[in-house]
Design a protein around this motif. Structure first.
Motif, PDB file in Angstrom:
ATOM      1  N   ILE A 187      20.076  27.366  18.477  1.00  0.00           N
ATOM      2  CA  ILE A 187      20.151  28.046  20.356  1.00  0.00           C
ATOM      3  C   ILE A 187      21.751  27.231  19.800  1.00  0.00           C
ATOM      4  O   ILE A 187      21.705  25.843  19.782  1.00  0.00           O
ATOM      5  N   ILE A 188      22.856  27.575  19.399  1.00  0.00           N
ATOM      6  CA  ILE A 188      24.393  27.138  19.269  1.00  0.00           C
ATOM      7  C   ILE A 188      24.450  26.422  18.161  1.00  0.00           C
ATOM      8  O   ILE A 188      25.320  24.604  18.404  1.00  0.00           O
ATOM      9  N   GLY A 189      23.840  25.944  17.353  1.00  0.00           N
ATOM     10  CA  GLY A 189      22.999  24.861  16.331  1.00  0.00           C
ATOM     11  C   GLY A 189      23.000  22.909  16.805  1.00  0.00           C
ATOM     12  O   GLY A 189      23.260  22.413  15.765  1.00  0.00           O
ATOM     13  N   ILE A 190      22.600  23.421  17.824  1.00  0.00           N
ATOM     14  CA  ILE A 190      21.858  22.109  18.373  1.00  0.00           C
ATOM     15  C   ILE A 190      20.213  21.973  18.261  1.00  0.00           C
ATOM     16  O   ILE A 190      19.701  23.484  18.842  1.00  0.00           O
ATOM     17  N   ASP A 191      19.152  21.160  18.220  1.00  0.00           N
ATOM     18  CA  ASP A 191      17.853  21.365  18.265  1.00  0.00           C
ATOM     19  C   ASP A 191      17.627  21.156  19.494  1.00  0.00           C
ATOM     20  O   ASP A 191      17.594  20.020  20.113  1.00  0.00           O
ATOM     21  N   GLY A 192      17.170  22.055  20.303  1.00  0.00           N
ATOM     22  CA  GLY A 192      16.772  22.500  21.861  1.00  0.00           C
ATOM     23  C   GLY A 192      17.898  22.438  23.014  1.00  0.00           C
ATOM     24  O   GLY A 192      19.331  22.631  22.248  1.00  0.00           O
ATOM     25  N   VAL A 193      17.334  22.111  23.772  1.00  0.00           N
ATOM     26  CA  VAL A 193      17.540  22.237  25.060  1.00  0.00           C
ATOM     27  C   VAL A 193      18.921  21.247  25.767  1.00  0.00           C
ATOM     28  O   VAL A 193      18.113  20.460  25.968  1.00  0.00           O
ATOM     29  N   LYS A 194      19.872  21.024  26.027  1.00  0.00           N
ATOM     30  CA  LYS A 194      20.491  19.768  25.952  1.00  0.00           C
ATOM     31  C   LYS A 194      19.923  19.094  27.466  1.00  0.00           C
ATOM     32  O   LYS A 194      19.896  18.365  27.816  1.00  0.00           O
ATOM     33  N   GLY A 195      20.297  20.071  28.553  1.00  0.00           N
ATOM     34  CA  GLY A 195      19.721  19.848  29.945  1.00  0.00           C
ATOM     35  C   GLY A 195      21.364  19.543  30.371  1.00  0.00           C
ATOM     36  O   GLY A 195      21.928  19.106  29.858  1.00  0.00           O
ATOM     37  N   ALA A 222      24.056  32.324  30.769  1.00  0.00           N
ATOM     38  CA  ALA A 222      24.929  32.558  32.184  1.00  0.00           C
ATOM     39  C   ALA A 222      24.678  31.464  32.768  1.00  0.00           C
ATOM     40  O   ALA A 222      23.716  30.852  33.833  1.00  0.00           O
ATOM     41  N   GLY A 223      25.833  31.104  34.252  1.00  0.00           N
ATOM     42  CA  GLY A 223      24.992  30.896  34.685  1.00  0.00           C
ATOM     43  C   GLY A 223      24.659  28.580  34.449  1.00  0.00           C
ATOM     44  O   GLY A 223      25.569  28.483  33.963  1.00  0.00           O
ATOM     45  N   MET A 224      23.715  28.587  35.522  1.00  0.00           N
ATOM     46  CA  MET A 224      23.364  27.540  35.275  1.00  0.00           C
ATOM     47  C   MET A 224      22.641  26.745  34.646  1.00  0.00           C
ATOM     48  O   MET A 224      22.056  26.228  33.315  1.00  0.00           O
ATOM     49  N   ALA A 225      22.382  28.257  33.828  1.00  0.00           N
ATOM     50  CA  ALA A 225      21.288  28.168  32.386  1.00  0.00           C
ATOM     51  C   ALA A 225      22.190  27.723  31.192  1.00  0.00           C
ATOM     52  O   ALA A 225      22.094  26.712  30.292  1.00  0.00           O
ATOM     53  N   ALA A 226      23.415  28.298  31.314  1.00  0.00           N
ATOM     54  CA  ALA A 226      24.468  27.682  30.535  1.00  0.00           C
ATOM     55  C   ALA A 226      25.013  26.288  30.227  1.00  0.00           C
ATOM     56  O   ALA A 226      25.546  26.173  29.665  1.00  0.00           O
ATOM     57  N   ALA A 227      24.927  25.764  31.593  1.00  0.00           N
ATOM     58  CA  ALA A 227      24.982  24.302  32.118  1.00  0.00           C
ATOM     59  C   ALA A 227      23.823  23.359  31.413  1.00  0.00           C
ATOM     60  O   ALA A 227      24.004  22.093  30.543  1.00  0.00           O
ATOM     61  N   ALA A 228      22.796  24.240  31.912  1.00  0.00           N
ATOM     62  CA  ALA A 228      21.402  23.873  30.853  1.00  0.00           C
ATOM     63  C   ALA A 228      21.327  23.864  29.649  1.00  0.00           C
ATOM     64  O   ALA A 228      21.048  22.185  29.068  1.00  0.00           O
ATOM     65  N   VAL A 229      21.695  24.280  29.046  1.00  0.00           N
ATOM     66  CA  VAL A 229      22.095  24.662  27.206  1.00  0.00           C
ATOM     67  C   VAL A 229      23.060  23.989  27.164  1.00  0.00           C
ATOM     68  O   VAL A 229      23.006  23.162  25.704  1.00  0.00           O
ATOM     69  N   CYS A 230      23.713  23.275  27.789  1.00  0.00           N
ATOM     70  CA  CYS A 230      25.186  23.070  26.624  1.00  0.00           C
ATOM     71  C   CYS A 230      25.546  21.417  27.269  1.00  0.00           C
ATOM     72  O   CYS A 230      26.540  21.286  26.593  1.00  0.00           O
ATOM     73  N   GLY A 231      24.791  21.389  28.369  1.00  0.00           N
ATOM     74  CA  GLY A 231      24.709  19.997  28.852  1.00  0.00           C
ATOM     75  C   GLY A 231      26.040  19.821  30.416  1.00  0.00           C
ATOM     76  O   GLY A 231      27.146  18.953  29.636  1.00  0.00           O
TER      77      GLY A 231
END
Length: 259
Positions: A187-195, A222-231
């Motif tokens: 996922i966009i080069g990171i090991d996991g979802v940032k939160g 999209a939406g808050m899922a984007a915020a959760a993935v990217c921190g």
């Protein structure tokens, strides 16, 4: 004419199955019927893209229904007023730059317009996995009844083929978490979802749109899922960025499908 209960049953089952089978192969499969994906579904369907939207709960709308702390009102800033007007959602300016809308009206009209545009919405269905093929691309979803998941009983799932998937599952970012868990670093080069970071509405309104992107081939967030993935920070009952995020997610899918 007499009313036969068995005929009612047949009408419901046959009608549902006809629609279900028609949507086992789509161009865009959206997961989570919150505000971002409701907007995305309408945009995609209007572009003549075959679109199905899966929601695990009985009701659609995500966090919109409750407004702020169960006061059914939301705040939208100037940049997203055009979206409210497009949907015929009434609003008033509380003070300069703060526009207030009824959260229940907002859910109802976002949902109705998505359906009117041709998007199919399927509730009570959970996405538990994705299909990824040799080209390292998400090509579909693995679905099951939410009731089976809640009861913790083993029921084998079924599958939906899709050219693009949009994860709009809110704070859970559940589709992205599946991919991150099974393919570390994908996922966009990171090991996991940032939160998510702590609440900061001003920053969150901007970054939720900026972070809306294709995070893995065939998978847009999209939406808050984007915020959760990217921190990114959360922003509470302020929904303009969420609506704009849905527009952007649909635009990404449309652009790539038209290449």
């Amino acid at each position: 004419m007499s009313l036969d209960e068995v005929m009612v049953t047949k009408a419901i089952v046959e009608g549902y199955l006809e629609s279900f089978l028609e949507n086992t192969e789509v161009e865009a499969a959206l997961v989570g019927a919150g505000p971002a994906n409701l907007v995305a579904a309408k945009r995609l369907a209007e572009a003549n893209i075959k679109t199905v939207l899966f929601e695990k709960r009985l009701s659609v709308g995500g966090g919109l229904w409750g407004g702020g702390m169960m006061f059914p009102r939301i705040v939208v800033q100037q940049a997203a007023i055009r979206i409210l007007e497009e949907y015929g959602i009434r609003y008033h300016e509380h003070c300069k730059g703060y526009y207030v809308a009824n959260s229940i009206e907002t859910v109802a009209k976002l949902t109705a317009r998505a359906i009117d545009a041709g998007a199919q919405i399927v509730n009570l269905v959970t996405v538990e996995d994705v299909m990824i093929r040799e080209q390292d691309r998400v090509v579909g979803l693995v679905i099951n009844w939410t009731a089976a998941e809640m009861a913790q009983i083993h029921v084998d799932p079924l599958c939906i083929r899709a050219r693009y998937v949009i994860d709009g599952t809110g704070h859970e970012a559940s589709v992205c978490r599946v991919v991150a868990r099974k393919i570390p670093g994908a996922i966009i080069g990171i090991d996991g979802v940032k939160g998510e970071k702590p609440m900061w509405a001003e920053v969150g309104e901007r970054t939720v749109v900026e972070m809306t992107q294709e995070v893995y081939p065939g998978l847009v967030v999209a939406g808050m899922a984007a915020a959760a993935v990217c921190g990114g920070p959360r922003m509470g009952p302020i929904f303009g960025g969420m609506l704009q995020s849905g527009e952007k997610a649909a635009g990404i899918v449309i652009e790539n499908l038209n290449k």
